[in-house]
Every structure is written in structure tokens, then in C-alpha cells.
Design an enzyme around this catalytic site. Sequence first.
Site, PDB file in Angstrom:
ATOM      1  CE1 TYR A 138      -3.168   2.920   0.357  1.00 20.16           C
ATOM      2  CE2 TYR A 138      -3.647   2.227   2.601  1.00 20.16           C
ATOM      3  CZ  TYR A 138      -3.883   3.064   1.536  1.00 20.16           C
ATOM      4  OH  TYR A 138      -4.823   4.054   1.633  1.00 20.16           O
ATOM      5  CE  LYS A 166      -6.193   1.584  -0.852  1.00 24.80           C
ATOM      6  NZ  LYS A 166      -6.824   1.638   0.499  1.00 24.80           N
TER       7      LYS A 166
END
Length: 296
Positions: A138, A166
Site C-alpha cells: 500500500y 494498492k
Amino acid sequence: MSTPAPFGRMLTAMVTPFTKDGAIDWNGVETIADHLVQHGHDGIVVNGTTGEAPTTKSSEKEEIIKVVKKAVGPNIKVISGAGDNETDYSINQAKRSEAAGADGILVVTPYYNKPPQAGIEAHFLAMANATALPMMLYDIPGRTGVEIESDTIVRLFEHPQIVALKDAKGNVAATSWVIKRCGIPVYSGDDILNLPLLSVGAVGFVSVCGHTVGNELKEMLTSWFAGNTARSLEIHQKLLPVFTGTFRTQGAIMTKAALTLMGLPGGHTRLPLVDATSAQIAQLREDLRAGGVAIS
């Protein structure tokens, strides 16, 4: 589209509904999870930023995984946020997530510390080696204070447990190069950039606005991968007021207010977040209606 979508295409980072006194509303957790399933989702991310993970205990995080898993059934992926700014603690969270039944973990760059890339890489590798779960990196430098540089992402994707990214970097050019260089499956982590990231090779979304417009976002994905880019653009433009309105202040705050306007148990926030003001709710109501969301 040859790039796999290891967690499905349509995911949302789910809120954690709290009661006024700060307890978790477990019936609300079930209801919101079911709502997401009924609105086009392949997976749900729990214990993330939108879930107010910095304010929940480890035991609560485990129970959230278990409750959501039970509510959504075996065909919906449940990914749990397990990243923190201290590696041993993050490893412990990953192991707890695995034991609780999560299908994968989402691991954010260590925040506040501002580690160098060597430290970031070592942190992610330690997390990847800690469990048998597939892991999504992320990258959100606006929150963490430091990005995952492109070279680091490319090297990390060589690890068999690191299966996706992500992307909330807000740098479509950099993400384009990462996809070209290593082919890592990228999930958009910024709703207003969902369509631009699809255009450079993203495989899906980890949304926040999926709480309110999940069906529309799923249609955007379906249209895109069917080659109907004009329809995807039409949906994107229709939803711009929702994308903007959801982030006029902190996303969890406005999402909970939006769910409440939709007649769902969005619940309250935990400090240091605070609930939306009446003026913010009034503006949000206008934004949602402008984007076609049915609200009271």
C-alpha cells in the site's frame, strides 16, 4: 487483459461502525459487509484507514475479520490491514490476521518514521515472510510521509507472497512505469483516479466510494474490460460529485455520514476523528444526489 486480479476487481475499504460510546456495532459490521456484497464487490478490505484501524485493538481487528468472513461467505475475499510503523508489531498483526481467517493482508508503508528505501524494503520482506497469506503493498505517501519508490516496488514483486499494489500515490506516470517494468497487479486506491489508472493497466479498485456507488464502480470495471471505454468514462464523470464529496474532509467521516443518509448503520467515529457536522452533511447530501445516489 492478461494481468491477473488476485483479489478480484471490485474491493472497498470498509468502515468500522461504532456506537456513540465508542463500542463496535457488530450488527452494523455485518450489515455493511452484506451491503457491499450486494453491490458488486469481489472483496472487502477491513482494518484499514477507512476502518479506523489506528484506533482499534488487536482483539477487535481479529473479531472484525471473523464477523465479516462469516457475513460474506466463502466467495468474497476478506483482506485485512496489518501494517504499522513498527515491524515486529506489524508481523504480529499479520499472524493474527492469518489465524482469524483473512484471505490476504494489506500492508502500508511504515508511517511517521520516514524510513529509507532499504528499511521500507526490509519491512515489507519481513511481512511477506511472516505468513502464507498473499500480500498487497500500500503506497500512500500523503499519509505515510514517504513513497515506495519504483525500483523498490519492482524488487519487492519478485517475492512470491507479494502479489499486488494498492496505489494511492497520485502519480499516474510513475505507476505506468512500474506496471510496464514488472507487471504487478495494481489496484487504484484513490477513487477519482480509478479510470486514469485503468487506462495505464490497473486491474481493479480498493475503493472508499464503493460504500455508496459500488454497483456503478463495478459497471465501470465491467465496461472497461469489455472494451466499452466510452461507458466507463460516462460513469466516471457521473460519479465525480461523489468522489469529491466523500473526501471534502476525512474519508471515514464522510462515508459514515453517507451510509447514514442511505439508511445504513454507518455509525460514529472514534477520536481523534469526529463525526460530520450538520453543514458537512448538508453539502454531502448535495454531492451524493448530484452523483445519483438515492438518499433520504
